[in-house]
Design a protein around this motif. Structure first.
Motif, PDB file in Angstrom:
ATOM      1  N   ASP A  40     -76.624  60.712 -34.135  1.00 37.06           N
ATOM      2  CA  ASP A  40     -77.962  61.187 -34.452  1.00 37.06           C
ATOM      3  C   ASP A  40     -77.870  62.608 -35.013  1.00 37.06           C
ATOM      4  OD1 ASP A  40     -77.677  62.894 -32.253  1.00 37.06           O
ATOM      5  OD2 ASP A  40     -79.009  61.724 -30.970  1.00 37.06           O
ATOM      6  N   VAL A  41     -79.007  63.182 -35.384  1.00 36.84           N
ATOM      7  CA  VAL A  41     -78.990  64.502 -36.035  1.00 36.84           C
ATOM      8  C   VAL A  41     -78.560  65.619 -35.089  1.00 36.84           C
ATOM      9  CG1 VAL A  41     -80.666  63.915 -37.826  1.00 36.84           C
ATOM     10  CG2 VAL A  41     -81.469  64.847 -35.658  1.00 36.84           C
ATOM     11  N   ASP A  42     -78.567  65.350 -33.792  1.00 36.53           N
ATOM     12  CA  ASP A  42     -78.102  66.347 -32.825  1.00 36.53           C
ATOM     13  C   ASP A  42     -76.607  66.250 -32.569  1.00 36.53           C
ATOM     14  OD1 ASP A  42     -80.667  67.441 -32.402  1.00 36.53           O
ATOM     15  OD2 ASP A  42     -81.142  65.802 -31.026  1.00 36.53           O
ATOM     16  N   GLY A  43     -75.954  65.236 -33.154  1.00 33.68           N
ATOM     17  CA  GLY A  43     -74.515  65.090 -33.002  1.00 33.68           C
ATOM     18  C   GLY A  43     -74.088  64.141 -31.900  1.00 33.68           C
ATOM     19  N   THR A  44     -75.040  63.501 -31.233  1.00 34.66           N
ATOM     20  CA  THR A  44     -74.708  62.529 -30.191  1.00 34.66           C
ATOM     21  C   THR A  44     -74.208  61.249 -30.844  1.00 34.66           C
ATOM     22  OG1 THR A  44     -76.432  63.437 -28.773  1.00 34.66           O
ATOM     23  CG2 THR A  44     -75.612  61.244 -28.214  1.00 34.66           C
ATOM     24  N   PHE A  45     -73.056  60.773 -30.407  1.00 41.36           N
ATOM     25  CA  PHE A  45     -72.501  59.548 -30.969  1.00 41.36           C
ATOM     26  C   PHE A  45     -73.340  58.349 -30.554  1.00 41.36           C
ATOM     27  CE2 PHE A  45     -68.423  61.956 -31.085  1.00 41.36           C
ATOM     28  CZ  PHE A  45     -68.180  61.811 -32.441  1.00 41.36           C
ATOM     29  N   LEU A  46     -73.663  57.520 -31.528  1.00 38.27           N
ATOM     30  CA  LEU A  46     -74.336  56.248 -31.269  1.00 38.27           C
ATOM     31  C   LEU A  46     -73.337  55.107 -31.344  1.00 38.27           C
ATOM     32  CD1 LEU A  46     -77.488  56.869 -33.474  1.00 38.27           C
ATOM     33  CD2 LEU A  46     -77.237  57.250 -31.009  1.00 38.27           C
ATOM     34  N   TYR A  47     -72.317  55.289 -32.174  1.00 43.65           N
ATOM     35  CA  TYR A  47     -71.268  54.277 -32.320  1.00 43.65           C
ATOM     36  C   TYR A  47     -69.995  54.948 -32.827  1.00 43.65           C
ATOM     37  CZ  TYR A  47     -68.378  50.522 -33.913  1.00 43.65           C
ATOM     38  OH  TYR A  47     -67.313  49.700 -34.079  1.00 43.65           O
ATOM     39  N   ILE A  48     -68.866  54.502 -32.300  1.00 42.40           N
ATOM     40  CA  ILE A  48     -67.543  54.961 -32.738  1.00 42.40           C
ATOM     41  C   ILE A  48     -66.655  53.721 -32.807  1.00 42.40           C
ATOM     42  CG2 ILE A  48     -65.518  56.348 -32.161  1.00 42.40           C
ATOM     43  CD1 ILE A  48     -67.377  58.001 -30.313  1.00 42.40           C
ATOM     44  N   ASN A  49     -65.941  53.552 -33.912  1.00 45.44           N
ATOM     45  CA  ASN A  49     -64.968  52.449 -33.910  1.00 45.44           C
ATOM     46  C   ASN A  49     -63.589  52.996 -33.525  1.00 45.44           C
ATOM     47  OD1 ASN A  49     -63.982  53.559 -36.324  1.00 45.44           O
ATOM     48  ND2 ASN A  49     -64.002  51.619 -37.418  1.00 45.44           N
ATOM     49  N   GLN A  50     -62.679  52.086 -33.263  1.00 46.82           N
ATOM     50  CA  GLN A  50     -61.351  52.465 -32.771  1.00 46.82           C
ATOM     51  C   GLN A  50     -60.584  53.315 -33.788  1.00 46.82           C
ATOM     52  OE1 GLN A  50     -60.484  51.924 -29.618  1.00 46.82           O
ATOM     53  NE2 GLN A  50     -58.611  53.072 -29.960  1.00 46.82           N
ATOM     54  N   SER A  51     -60.780  53.065 -35.074  1.00 49.87           N
ATOM     55  CA  SER A  51     -60.062  53.833 -36.102  1.00 49.87           C
ATOM     56  C   SER A  51     -60.467  55.301 -36.107  1.00 49.87           C
ATOM     57  CB  SER A  51     -60.316  53.233 -37.485  1.00 49.87           C
ATOM     58  OG  SER A  51     -59.707  51.979 -37.571  1.00 49.87           O
ATOM     59  N   PHE A  52     -61.724  55.587 -35.803  1.00 53.48           N
ATOM     60  CA  PHE A  52     -62.163  56.980 -35.726  1.00 53.48           C
ATOM     61  C   PHE A  52     -61.455  57.675 -34.564  1.00 53.48           C
ATOM     62  CE2 PHE A  52     -65.096  60.355 -34.349  1.00 53.48           C
ATOM     63  CZ  PHE A  52     -65.165  61.081 -35.524  1.00 53.48           C
ATOM     64  N   ALA A  53     -61.358  56.993 -33.440  1.00 51.18           N
ATOM     65  CA  ALA A  53     -60.656  57.565 -32.288  1.00 51.18           C
ATOM     66  C   ALA A  53     -59.193  57.829 -32.625  1.00 51.18           C
ATOM     67  CB  ALA A  53     -60.774  56.630 -31.090  1.00 51.18           C
ATOM     68  N   LYS A  54     -58.551  56.885 -33.269  1.00 52.99           N
ATOM     69  CA  LYS A  54     -57.142  57.060 -33.639  1.00 52.99           C
ATOM     70  C   LYS A  54     -56.961  58.204 -34.633  1.00 52.99           C
ATOM     71  CE  LYS A  54     -55.534  52.410 -32.738  1.00 52.99           C
ATOM     72  NZ  LYS A  54     -55.002  51.170 -33.298  1.00 52.99           N
ATOM     73  N   MET A  55     -57.917  58.349 -35.556  1.00 56.81           N
ATOM     74  CA  MET A  55     -57.845  59.430 -36.538  1.00 56.81           C
ATOM     75  C   MET A  55     -57.824  60.795 -35.841  1.00 56.81           C
ATOM     76  SD  MET A  55     -60.535  60.319 -39.606  1.00 56.81           S
ATOM     77  CE  MET A  55     -61.810  60.932 -38.518  1.00 56.81           C
ATOM     78  N   LEU A  56     -58.536  60.894 -34.719  1.00 53.65           N
ATOM     79  CA  LEU A  56     -58.590  62.148 -33.973  1.00 53.65           C
ATOM     80  C   LEU A  56     -57.562  62.201 -32.844  1.00 53.65           C
ATOM     81  CD1 LEU A  56     -62.457  62.634 -33.741  1.00 53.65           C
ATOM     82  CD2 LEU A  56     -60.863  63.688 -35.340  1.00 53.65           C
ATOM     83  N   ALA A  57     -56.632  61.242 -32.844  1.00 59.04           N
ATOM     84  CA  ALA A  57     -55.534  61.176 -31.876  1.00 59.04           C
ATOM     85  C   ALA A  57     -56.007  60.915 -30.450  1.00 59.04           C
ATOM     86  CB  ALA A  57     -54.678  62.440 -31.939  1.00 59.04           C
ATOM     87  N   TYR A  58     -57.088  60.152 -30.297  1.00 60.80           N
ATOM     88  CA  TYR A  58     -57.534  59.698 -28.984  1.00 60.80           C
ATOM     89  C   TYR A  58     -57.029  58.282 -28.776  1.00 60.80           C
ATOM     90  CZ  TYR A  58     -60.577  63.699 -28.259  1.00 60.80           C
ATOM     91  OH  TYR A  58     -61.048  64.964 -28.056  1.00 60.80           O
ATOM     92  N   LEU A  59     -56.731  57.936 -27.542  1.00 60.68           N
ATOM     93  CA  LEU A  59     -56.210  56.607 -27.249  1.00 60.68           C
ATOM     94  C   LEU A  59     -57.270  55.519 -27.401  1.00 60.68           C
ATOM     95  CD1 LEU A  59     -53.958  57.384 -24.167  1.00 60.68           C
ATOM     96  CD2 LEU A  59     -53.265  56.977 -26.536  1.00 60.68           C
ATOM     97  N   SER A  60     -58.508  55.856 -27.095  1.00 62.54           N
ATOM     98  CA  SER A  60     -59.569  54.862 -27.223  1.00 62.54           C
ATOM     99  C   SER A  60     -60.877  55.539 -27.582  1.00 62.54           C
ATOM    100  CB  SER A  60     -59.730  54.059 -25.941  1.00 62.54           C
ATOM    101  OG  SER A  60     -60.356  54.831 -24.950  1.00 62.54           O
ATOM    102  N   LYS A  61     -61.792  54.746 -28.077  1.00 66.65           N
ATOM    103  CA  LYS A  61     -63.087  55.291 -28.464  1.00 66.65           C
ATOM    104  C   LYS A  61     -63.902  55.717 -27.247  1.00 66.65           C
ATOM    105  CE  LYS A  61     -65.221  50.753 -29.034  1.00 66.65           C
ATOM    106  NZ  LYS A  61     -65.893  49.892 -29.979  1.00 66.65           N
ATOM    107  N   SER A  62     -63.623  55.152 -26.091  1.00 68.06           N
ATOM    108  CA  SER A  62     -64.358  55.545 -24.884  1.00 68.06           C
ATOM    109  C   SER A  62     -64.087  57.009 -24.511  1.00 68.06           C
ATOM    110  CB  SER A  62     -64.022  54.628 -23.713  1.00 68.06           C
ATOM    111  OG  SER A  62     -62.668  54.716 -23.388  1.00 68.06           O
ATOM    112  N   ASN A  63     -62.939  57.543 -24.904  1.00 67.47           N
ATOM    113  CA  ASN A  63     -62.638  58.957 -24.651  1.00 67.47           C
ATOM    114  C   ASN A  63     -63.534  59.895 -25.453  1.00 67.47           C
ATOM    115  OD1 ASN A  63     -59.515  57.626 -24.653  1.00 67.47           O
ATOM    116  ND2 ASN A  63     -60.154  58.789 -22.863  1.00 67.47           N
ATOM    117  N   LEU A  64     -64.097  59.390 -26.541  1.00 69.37           N
ATOM    118  CA  LEU A  64     -64.952  60.212 -27.404  1.00 69.37           C
ATOM    119  C   LEU A  64     -66.441  60.056 -27.110  1.00 69.37           C
ATOM    120  CD1 LEU A  64     -63.245  59.660 -30.852  1.00 69.37           C
ATOM    121  CD2 LEU A  64     -63.545  61.837 -29.702  1.00 69.37           C
ATOM    122  N   GLN A  65     -66.825  59.041 -26.382  1.00 69.51           N
ATOM    123  CA  GLN A  65     -68.242  58.721 -26.191  1.00 69.51           C
ATOM    124  C   GLN A  65     -69.050  59.884 -25.631  1.00 69.51           C
ATOM    125  OE1 GLN A  65     -69.784  56.282 -27.391  1.00 69.51           O
ATOM    126  NE2 GLN A  65     -68.397  54.568 -27.528  1.00 69.51           N
TER     127      GLN A  65
END
Length: 98
Positions: A40-65
């Motif tokens: 959203d416009v405040d920066g809260t994630f509404l959806y993240i796919n696994q490739s985005f997490a990997k791009m940022l070197a996170y093991l899973s998207k749940s780490n970014l939620q």
């Protein structure tokens, strides 16, 4: 250009009788090699796919939620404001570069 998904919201609503017919779309987005997010416009994630997490070197998207895109991942707040301004003009951005 209007967003396809904005005008066809029933595609991803799970309470529709046809929702099972569109599970392949969700699977495709979840497991594509291209990073895809919704926030959203405040920066809260509404959806993240696994490739985005990997791009940022996170093991899973749940780490970014619990993170905030604007506050924790954007270094330059002026870029965020410019991004939101451009998004408000066009309702959709593709290949946006920061």
């Amino acid at each position: 250009m209007k967003s396809f998904f904005k005008s066809n919201k029933n595609i991803f609503q799970s309470d529709t009788s046809d929702s099972n017919n569109f599970n392949w779309i969700k699977d495709f987005v979840d497991y594509t090699s291209s990073p895809i997010i919704r926030a959203d416009v405040d920066g809260t994630f509404l959806y993240i796919n696994q490739s985005f997490a990997k791009m940022l070197a996170y093991l899973s998207k749940s780490n970014l939620q619990e993170m905030n895109l604007k506050d924790q991942l954007f270094v330059d707040k002026d870029s965020w404001n410019s991004f939101i301004s451009d998004l408000n003009k066009d309702e959709r951005l593709e290949y946006y570069e920061f």
